[in-house]
Design a protein around this motif. Structure first.
Motif, mmCIF file in Angstrom:
data_model
loop_
_atom_site.group_PDB
_atom_site.id
_atom_site.type_symbol
_atom_site.label_atom_id
_atom_site.label_comp_id
_atom_site.label_asym_id
_atom_site.label_seq_id
_atom_site.Cartn_x
_atom_site.Cartn_y
_atom_site.Cartn_z
ATOM 1 N N GLU A 18 11.642 -0.330 -5.020
ATOM 2 C CA GLU A 18 10.400 -0.421 -5.202
ATOM 3 C C GLU A 18 9.811 0.952 -4.560
ATOM 4 N N ASN A 19 8.897 1.835 -5.297
ATOM 5 C CA ASN A 19 8.406 2.944 -4.696
ATOM 6 C C ASN A 19 6.807 2.747 -5.034
ATOM 7 N N VAL A 20 6.324 3.269 -3.919
ATOM 8 C CA VAL A 20 4.755 3.241 -4.125
ATOM 9 C C VAL A 20 4.289 4.586 -5.183
ATOM 10 N N ILE A 21 3.325 4.055 -5.946
ATOM 11 C CA ILE A 21 2.764 5.198 -6.801
ATOM 12 C C ILE A 21 1.479 5.492 -6.364
ATOM 13 N N ILE A 22 0.513 4.477 -5.932
ATOM 14 C CA ILE A 22 -0.574 4.748 -5.584
ATOM 15 C C ILE A 22 -1.017 3.805 -4.409
ATOM 16 N N ASP A 23 -1.513 4.526 -3.110
ATOM 17 C CA ASP A 23 -1.705 3.869 -2.072
ATOM 18 C C ASP A 23 -3.337 4.243 -1.652
ATOM 19 N N ILE A 24 -4.174 3.446 -2.398
ATOM 20 C CA ILE A 24 -5.730 3.650 -2.254
ATOM 21 C C ILE A 24 -6.127 4.035 -0.697
ATOM 22 N N ASP A 25 -5.581 3.059 0.068
ATOM 23 C CA ASP A 25 -6.297 3.026 1.663
ATOM 24 C C ASP A 25 -5.335 4.222 2.605
ATOM 25 N N GLY A 26 -4.212 4.486 2.099
ATOM 26 C CA GLY A 26 -3.090 4.900 2.991
ATOM 27 C C GLY A 26 -2.834 4.127 4.153
ATOM 28 N N ASP A 27 -2.716 2.909 4.175
ATOM 29 C CA ASP A 27 -2.621 2.244 5.178
ATOM 30 C C ASP A 27 -1.474 1.175 5.109
ATOM 31 N N GLY A 28 -0.570 1.436 4.300
ATOM 32 C CA GLY A 28 0.409 0.452 3.696
ATOM 33 C C GLY A 28 1.390 0.059 4.850
#
Length: 145
Positions: A18-28
């Protein structure tokens, strides 16, 4: 819709990348080397193995949304194997959701994508992945052929 045949089996997750495409808040949050966004979405390339009356292998491309509470999941899977003794391949469209407890989905057979003995199959399956299981997860399929 009522289907003519019903069958079942189990499936196991053979691989999951699994790979992030969009992290809206930048706090994953990072868990076991995988980053999960608080809000956003990722792509998971997954392989399943099936046993029972549904036997074979599946290759899935998921798009997974992340949000507090309810979050939808969508994907397509190429299944290759045997269903109730009918050999061939078909494509499932996964439509579901997930929360902190489980992933739940309905798998719709995409008409016109099957081969061999599965070429004319129509129907849908249900799955739920709740927690880790060494024994696999149940799949129930209702179909017409």
């Amino acid at each position: 819709m009522t289907r003519t045949h019903a069958t079942s089996g189990t499936f196991n997750v053979a691989s999951w990348e699994e790979n992030v495409i969009i992290d809206i808040d930048g706090d994953g949050t990072e868990i076991n080397g995988v980053t999960y966004p608080t809000r956003g979405f990722s792509r998971a390339d997954t392989a399943y193995t099936y046993a029972g009356d549904i036997e074979g292998n599946g290759t899935v491309a998921y798009l997974i949304s992340y949000n507090k509470g309810f979050a939808p999941v969508a994907g397509f899977e190429l299944f290759e194997g045997s269903i109730d003794g009918h050999d061939g391949s078909l494509v499932f469209q996964h439509v579901g959701d997930h929360d902190a407890e489980a992933v739940r989905a309905t798998l719709h057979i995409v008409e016109g994508m099957g081969t061999g003995g599965l070429a004319g199959m129509k129907g849908e399956a249900t799955i739920e992945l709740a927690g880790h299981s060494d024994n696999g997860y149940d799949i129930a399929l209702s179909y017409d052929l």
